[in-house]
Design an enzyme around this catalytic site. Structure first.
Site: not given
Ligand SMILES: NC(=O)c1ccc[n+]([C@@H]2O[C@H](COP(=O)([O-])OP(=O)(O)OC[C@H]3O[C@@H](n4cnc5c(N)ncnc54)[C@H](O)[C@@H]3O)[C@@H](O)[C@H]2O)c1
Length: 249
Positions: A7, A86, A112, A142, A146
């Site tokens: 990606g 993802t 993460m 967000h 998204k």
């Protein structure tokens, strides 16, 4: 360590690519992206993972869930660990990941960042202390690009609550005459707009008092740093499924 950036032409893929340029242990060896343009990168970029020629130590994936079968096939065939960042996987796709983790080391986390994973731990503690007396609601915010809701992080936070209290079900949004709130709900609310990187709040709502735990991401670099740290951790692990809680705490 040679990293394949899956990606690479996306928002996060480009941040991983740029972060790896200045990294001491890891380097971006190549990228895969269905829509990548080679001229934008100074490492080889492929549209199909089967064309990759470089020897890879770990895959870092920030792409789309549809790419999952190709990623797992490549990693199993070449015995390469992978960090799946993802979000939005279905239960069937999570089953595919679990099955593949019997053969290769896989790291998967809906978020993460170190701070969010600390939040997950704090939410478990707060649920132990306050859960029985509280109505628990999660609000996530967000940017307007998204594509999935609720966010992977919001689901992680709901799972953290559920791990400490039985019988809870997620209720996404509320609309119309939805009846009184029951004790076995976790209310989940998704706000979308502008360029918000990511905000998550877990509210423990009691009679006459509210405790709110909150995390705010200021930029997306934290996710790339976390993914690279996960790759460094993962290459030393046997086959299995790992997450940020395994790595950090
Ligand atoms: N776990 C985390 O901490 C974290 C943080 C940020 C984003 N994400 C997730 O990472 C994913 C990517 O986010 P983004 O903002 O970079 O999205 P993006 O849309 O900017 O990038 C996705 C990239 O994947 C490519 N792509 C599409 N189909 C493909 C295929 N079949 N094979 C290979 N490449 C393909 C696209 O061309 C694009 O370049 C999303 O699921 C997002 O929710 C996770």
């Amino acid at each position: 360590m040679n990293i394949l950036i899956y990606g690479i032409a996306g928002t996060m893929g480009k941040i991983v690519y740029n972060t790896l340029k200045n990294h001491s242990n890891c380097n971006g060896a190549c990228g895969v992206d269905k829509y990548a343009k080679q001229e934008e990168f100074d490492i080889p970029v492929y549209q199909n993972v089967n064309d990759v020629k470089e020897t890879i130590d770990c895959v870092i994936d920030f792409s789309v869930k549809a790419a999952l079968p190709d990623i797992l096939t490549y990693c199993k065939k070449n015995k390469v660990p992978c960090v799946l960042c993802t979000t939005g996987y279905s239960n069937d796709e999570i089953g595919m990941i679990e099955e593949a983790s019997k053969e290769i080391a896989i790291f998967r986390s809906g978020n993460m960042s170190v701070g969010v994973n600390a939040l997950v731990k704090l939410v478990k503690e707060a649920t132990k202390l306050l859960g029985m007396a509280s109505d628990i609601e999660i609000i996530e915010q967000h940017h307007n690009k998204k594509v999935d809701a609720p966010s992977g992080t919001a689901i992680m936070l709901a799972d953290a609550v559920k791990s400490e209290m039985d019988g809870l079900e997620i209720v996404n949004g509320r609309q119309g005459i939805c009846g009184k709130r029951t004790k076995n709900e976790i209310g989940m609310h998704a706000v979308r707009g502008g360029t918000i990187v990511g905000k998550h709040e877990v509210m423990f709502i009691m009679n006459n008092e509210v405790v709110t735990l909150k995390h705010e991401s200021e930029n997306k670099g934290i996710f790339a740093e976390g993914a690279i740290r996960a790759a460094e951790y993962l290459v030393n692990q046997p086959a299995g499924l790992y997450n940020m809680q395994d790595m950090l705490f």
